[in-house]
Motif scaffolding. Structure first.
Motif, short mmCIF file in Angstrom:
data_model
loop_
_atom_site.label_atom_id
_atom_site.label_comp_id
_atom_site.label_asym_id
_atom_site.label_seq_id
_atom_site.Cartn_x
_atom_site.Cartn_y
_atom_site.Cartn_z
N GLU A 1 48.76 39.53 32.32
CA GLU A 1 49.82 38.68 32.87
C GLU A 1 51.21 39.01 32.37
O GLU A 1 52.19 38.49 32.90
CB GLU A 1 49.51 37.20 32.56
CG GLU A 1 48.21 36.72 33.20
CD GLU A 1 47.93 35.26 32.89
OE1 GLU A 1 48.78 34.61 32.24
OE2 GLU A 1 46.86 34.78 33.30
N SER A 2 51.34 39.84 31.32
CA SER A 2 52.66 40.10 30.77
C SER A 2 52.95 41.58 30.77
O SER A 2 52.06 42.40 30.76
CB SER A 2 52.76 39.51 29.36
OG SER A 2 52.78 40.49 28.38
N ASP B 1 59.51 41.85 24.31
CA ASP B 1 59.21 43.25 24.59
C ASP B 1 57.90 43.69 23.94
O ASP B 1 57.18 44.53 24.49
CB ASP B 1 60.36 44.13 24.06
CG ASP B 1 61.68 43.80 24.72
OD1 ASP B 1 61.82 44.16 25.90
OD2 ASP B 1 62.54 43.19 24.07
N VAL B 2 57.60 43.13 22.78
CA VAL B 2 56.38 43.45 22.05
C VAL B 2 55.80 42.15 21.49
O VAL B 2 56.54 41.29 21.01
CB VAL B 2 56.65 44.43 20.88
CG1 VAL B 2 55.36 44.72 20.11
CG2 VAL B 2 57.26 45.73 21.40
N PHE C 1 45.82 45.71 36.39
CA PHE C 1 45.58 46.60 35.25
C PHE C 1 46.51 46.21 34.12
O PHE C 1 47.55 45.56 34.34
CB PHE C 1 45.75 48.07 35.62
CG PHE C 1 47.09 48.46 36.19
CD1 PHE C 1 48.16 48.78 35.36
CD2 PHE C 1 47.28 48.52 37.57
CE1 PHE C 1 49.39 49.16 35.90
CE2 PHE C 1 48.50 48.90 38.12
CZ PHE C 1 49.57 49.21 37.26
N SER C 2 46.14 46.57 32.91
CA SER C 2 46.92 46.18 31.74
C SER C 2 48.07 47.14 31.51
O SER C 2 48.14 48.23 32.08
CB SER C 2 46.03 46.15 30.49
OG SER C 2 45.68 47.48 30.10
N ASP D 1 55.51 47.66 38.44
CA ASP D 1 56.33 46.50 38.10
C ASP D 1 55.51 45.22 38.07
O ASP D 1 55.89 44.24 37.45
CB ASP D 1 57.50 46.36 39.07
CG ASP D 1 57.05 46.29 40.52
OD1 ASP D 1 55.91 46.70 40.84
OD2 ASP D 1 57.85 45.83 41.36
N ARG D 2 54.35 45.25 38.74
CA ARG D 2 53.48 44.07 38.79
C ARG D 2 52.13 44.29 38.12
O ARG D 2 51.28 43.41 38.13
CB ARG D 2 53.27 43.63 40.25
CG ARG D 2 54.51 43.11 40.93
CD ARG D 2 54.18 42.56 42.29
NE ARG D 2 53.96 43.61 43.28
CZ ARG D 2 53.16 43.51 44.32
NH1 ARG D 2 52.44 42.41 44.50
NH2 ARG D 2 53.03 44.50 45.18
N TYR D 3 51.90 45.49 37.60
CA TYR D 3 50.62 45.84 36.97
C TYR D 3 49.46 45.53 37.92
O TYR D 3 48.52 44.82 37.58
CB TYR D 3 50.46 45.08 35.65
CG TYR D 3 51.50 45.43 34.63
CD1 TYR D 3 51.34 46.52 33.77
CD2 TYR D 3 52.68 44.69 34.55
CE1 TYR D 3 52.33 46.85 32.85
CE2 TYR D 3 53.67 45.03 33.63
CZ TYR D 3 53.48 46.11 32.79
OH TYR D 3 54.46 46.44 31.88
N LEU D 4 49.56 46.14 39.12
CA LEU D 4 48.60 45.82 40.16
C LEU D 4 48.23 47.05 40.98
O LEU D 4 49.11 47.81 41.40
CB LEU D 4 49.20 44.75 41.09
CG LEU D 4 48.25 44.03 42.04
CD1 LEU D 4 47.27 43.16 41.27
CD2 LEU D 4 49.06 43.16 43.00
N LEU D 5 46.94 47.24 41.21
CA LEU D 5 46.43 48.23 42.15
C LEU D 5 46.04 47.51 43.44
O LEU D 5 45.40 46.45 43.39
CB LEU D 5 45.20 48.94 41.58
CG LEU D 5 45.42 49.99 40.50
CD1 LEU D 5 44.09 50.29 39.79
CD2 LEU D 5 45.99 51.27 41.09
N VAL D 6 46.41 48.07 44.58
CA VAL D 6 46.07 47.47 45.87
C VAL D 6 45.31 48.52 46.70
O VAL D 6 45.82 49.62 46.93
CB VAL D 6 47.32 47.00 46.64
CG1 VAL D 6 46.90 46.36 47.96
CG2 VAL D 6 48.11 46.00 45.80
N ALA D 7 44.11 48.17 47.13
CA ALA D 7 43.29 49.07 47.93
C ALA D 7 43.72 49.01 49.40
O ALA D 7 44.52 48.15 49.80
CB ALA D 7 41.82 48.69 47.80
N GLU D 8 43.20 49.93 50.21
CA GLU D 8 43.55 49.97 51.64
C GLU D 8 43.22 48.68 52.36
O GLU D 8 43.91 48.28 53.30
CB GLU D 8 42.82 51.14 52.31
CG GLU D 8 43.43 52.49 52.00
CD GLU D 8 42.74 53.60 52.76
OE1 GLU D 8 43.42 54.32 53.53
OE2 GLU D 8 41.52 53.77 52.59
N ASP D 9 42.14 47.98 51.93
CA ASP D 9 41.75 46.74 52.59
C ASP D 9 42.49 45.52 52.03
O ASP D 9 42.19 44.38 52.41
CB ASP D 9 40.24 46.52 52.48
CG ASP D 9 39.76 46.35 51.04
OD1 ASP D 9 40.60 46.39 50.12
OD2 ASP D 9 38.54 46.20 50.83
#
Length: 243
Positions: free
Chosen positions: A80-81, A57-58, A165-166, A151-159
């Motif tokens: 990644e974590s 957790d930490v 992201f952390s 839940d995945r620490y991810l930004l997804v653009a329209e394309d």
């Protein structure tokens, strides 16, 4: 009277990475006395191998490691974590603290330290994580052509472009997305995100917001999503839908 320790499955797990055995023992003793499970490592290679079998957790990470650059390891963990990352280091220079926060650490504690302070910082990070989970369980938000997957620490653009992201950046982004078009003061940010108020907290927020703006393709001189209201705080101007 000895306080009963909860079953292992209910105890938050803290991973300790430090090459000094005395510090590992001191941290483990303090954390276990406070009701945490701990696993300790003296080398980064052992720690990274163990991460394939465990999900702490930490993570408490020393920067002065014998076999790996500590800052590079912090950056990898942030990407990644899902663990909160607290740096514990003898490097007291402001630039070291800033770099650690820029690379995704959630907190930075300077050696020598009081073990009770570390326990308090760990508890603060876990309270923040529970607060996120309790707010309806929403893990995906859509805004202005972006989709944020917490839940995945991810930004997804329209394309379809994916931008990771952390954990630390995600805390700030979630705060903005949960209160769009409302002024969020520094005091409100400190109350929500935890940590001691002051110059170090303000600098940490500046770093995280700057990195979020970069990942969202914002013009740093004229951002359109995350606006700074000088002397007051920030406003997120996007239209947000949670799913």
């Amino acid at each position: 009277m000895t306080r009963p320790i909860p079953p292992a499955s209910t105890q938050p797990h803290v991973a300790i990475l430090d090459d000094e055995p005395e510090i590992r023992r001191m941290l483990a003793d303090a954390l276990e006395e406070a009701g945490f499970r701990t696993t300790s490592f003296g080398r980064a290679t052992e720690f990274e191998a163990a991460l394939k079998r465990m999900t702490p957790d930490v993570c408490l990470v020393d920067l002065g490691l014998p076999d790996r650059d500590g800052l590079a390891l912090v950056h990898r963990l942030a990407l990644e974590s899902g663990a909160s990352i607290i740096i514990i280091s003898g490097r007291a220079q402001v630039q070291d603290r800033v770099t650690g926060l820029e690379l995704g650490a959630d907190d930075y504690i300077i050696k020598p330290f009081d073990p009770t302070e570390v326990v308090a910082r760990v508890r603060a990070r876990l309270r923040k994580g529970r607060g996120d989970a309790e707010r309806g369980g929403h893990q995906t938000a859509r805004f202005n052509g972006w989709t944020a997957h917490f839940d995945r620490y991810l930004l997804v653009a329209e394309d379809g472009t994916e931008v990771p992201f952390s954990h630390a950046e995600g805390e700030v982004l979630r705060l903005f997305l949960e209160s769009p078009k409302r002024l969020i003061s520094r005091a409100q940010m400190q109350e929500s995100l935890g940590g001691a108020a002051g110059e170090s907290f303000d600098r940490a927020m500046d770093v995280r917001i700057s990195r979020l703006r970069t990942k969202l393709g914002e013009d740093p001189k004229n951002p359109t999503l995350i606006k700074t209201i000088y002397g007051a705080g920030y406003i997120f101007l996007g239209d947000v839908t949670w799913t």
